[in-house]
Design a protein around this motif. Structure first.
Motif, mmCIF file in Angstrom:
data_model
loop_
_atom_site.group_PDB
_atom_site.id
_atom_site.type_symbol
_atom_site.label_atom_id
_atom_site.label_comp_id
_atom_site.label_asym_id
_atom_site.label_seq_id
_atom_site.Cartn_x
_atom_site.Cartn_y
_atom_site.Cartn_z
ATOM 1 N N VAL A 37 8.374 0.430 5.163
ATOM 2 C CA VAL A 37 7.227 0.206 6.047
ATOM 3 C C VAL A 37 7.101 -1.283 6.335
ATOM 4 C CG1 VAL A 37 4.747 0.560 6.371
ATOM 5 C CG2 VAL A 37 6.069 2.189 5.014
ATOM 6 N N ILE B 251 -1.032 5.011 5.200
ATOM 7 C CA ILE B 251 -0.749 4.226 6.406
ATOM 8 C C ILE B 251 -0.569 5.143 7.614
ATOM 9 C CG2 ILE B 251 0.357 2.365 5.100
ATOM 10 C CD1 ILE B 251 2.662 4.073 7.259
ATOM 11 N N GLY C 193 1.267 4.731 11.566
ATOM 12 C CA GLY C 193 2.107 3.842 12.349
ATOM 13 C C GLY C 193 3.053 4.611 13.240
ATOM 14 N N ALA D 69 3.622 -0.088 10.661
ATOM 15 C CA ALA D 69 2.244 0.359 10.415
ATOM 16 C C ALA D 69 1.263 -0.360 11.332
ATOM 17 C CB ALA D 69 1.870 0.106 8.964
ATOM 18 N N ILE E 71 -4.099 0.833 7.705
ATOM 19 C CA ILE E 71 -3.892 1.065 6.276
ATOM 20 C C ILE E 71 -5.236 1.343 5.614
ATOM 21 C CG2 ILE E 71 -4.034 -1.402 5.807
ATOM 22 C CD1 ILE E 71 -2.168 -1.027 3.485
#
Length: 106
Positions: free
Chosen positions: A56, A78, A80, A102, A105
């Motif tokens: 990530v 997360i 993304g 991402a 979060i």
């Protein structure tokens, strides 16, 4: 037709994040997130746990936040998008990559 490139992951951070800065001043941070699934073996009936590792990437202020608050073993959620790429290793072999960039979060 519309298209969607969306990833949602919830897992554990595999190592402490390190924030780096590009020459342009943009903050960047990479971490690995482990997700696990459990299933039963058809032959023996015993429970098997499989772990998958995901790379990530975080950028800008989000990268700085991850560097400050996330530690190895932290539970992390997360959202993304997928990003595919290629690179050539030291032996000259071309390899494919799949990363998650991402954008949020928790």
């Amino acid at each position: 037709m519309a298209s969607v490139n969306k990833v949602i992951l919830m897992g554990n951070c595999g190592r402490d994040p390190e924030v780096k800065y590009a020459s342009s001043g943009v903050a960047m941070c990479n971490i690995s997130i482990a997700t696990s699934t459990k299933r039963k073996d058809k032959n023996t009936g015993e429970s098997i746990e499989e772990t998958t590792w995901h790379r990530v990437q975080f950028y800008d202020r989000l990268a700085e936040i991850v560097g400050e608050y996330v530690k190895k073993g932290s539970s992390i959620y997360i959202e993304g998008r997928l990003k595919y790429g290629k690179y050539t290793d030291q032996a000259g072999v071309e390899k494919n990559t799949c990363d998650i960039v991402a954008d949020s979060i928790q």
